[in-house]
Design a protein around this motif. Sequence first.
Motif: not given
Length: 396
Positions: A292, A297, A309, A319, A322-323, A326, A332
């Motif tokens: 991720s 991404t 991911f 990371e 980013t999660l 999403c 994701g």
Amino acid sequence: MKVLILTSSTGGGHDMRARSFKQWAENEQTKHLEIEVDVYQTLENTHFIYNFGVILYNVIQKVCPSFHHVYFNFLEIFGQFKYPGTILGQNSFRNKIHDSNPDIIVSTHAHLNHGFFALAKKFSKNKNLKCITYCGELYGGYGFSKHWVNPDADLFIGAVQETCDTAFKLGMAPEKTLNGGFLLNPNFYETHFTEEERAKYIKEELGLDPDQFILILGTGANGANNHMELINELISKNVKTQVIALCSRNEELFDQLTAFSNKNTCLTIKPLGYSNEMGRLLQCASAVVARSGTGLTSEAILSACPIIFNGLGGVMPQENITLKYCRRHNIGIALKRPSSISRIVKALIENPEKLKERKMRKARRRPKLTPFNILTIIKELSEGNNTPKPSISING
């Protein structure tokens, strides 16, 4: 106009954005802006201790991603690069500033926005030197380095609105903040396949069946991957899919996967080395498995490619944000153990309408601005416009 980009190869995403900026400046559609770009891997070239830190970062990413929580928090607290007086190897940086003599400095790395900006203005012959931050992170909170934001910088460009909102909270003035979109390679904006073109590319360039599910196994620029674990799981559960295994510049991995695919014909596996065709590949894929990180991404969002991911080995702080982004936008699927890949892929294969819905959600998150806008705004800033406005998109 001369632009010096300060970056580093930590993780791969920072350097990727720097190279993308240079590629856009050299693109036929932007040559009229007359922007000359010099990319400088600052940490690697300023002092050997910083270079060692970059190497250590990349080793941790490959071997034990969860240990980055220790590394990240150490750098957040230590703040080695916050003040110009604590930076080592200043002679090297001074020489670079003198040789490049930029009008604009753009940082694409979290730790190059304070002390290095101050040193650049101190060493530069150009008294009107502007310092800009481009931040590709997608969300705030734990994992977003406070060192990204320098309120004294001339401009902060965030990849998405959530990035800009975080900059506001850390003291960046709204009038010096811009939601600029993703800074990616021009081919992500230039190539948009029709269904016929997609089918032809898959058949002729990839040697695969366009009517069957295509799963890309992604890898970072530093070669971190779990390809064999995932491939063995797909084989053991007899999942009918085609796999494109990205190997970057890892020749050992490429050779291993090539030999494996020749012996195991029950699963179609196509290993690929470093590619400049990611825009096309992601448009062809049914889904992509990746860490991720913000780079792949962002590419997947722009290509409307569903992303799974890869959280094997733990999730790095960078990371984690980013999660969060999403999860907020429901774009994701989390993979926490190898055994889950078969269930996830089977569900996508058996529910094409849900797969289509995932693609549409990704498409809705595409930023309105392109790197063309970013270059135009930076050009305006260098010419004395202190409050640059977004210009018309290159795509109309």
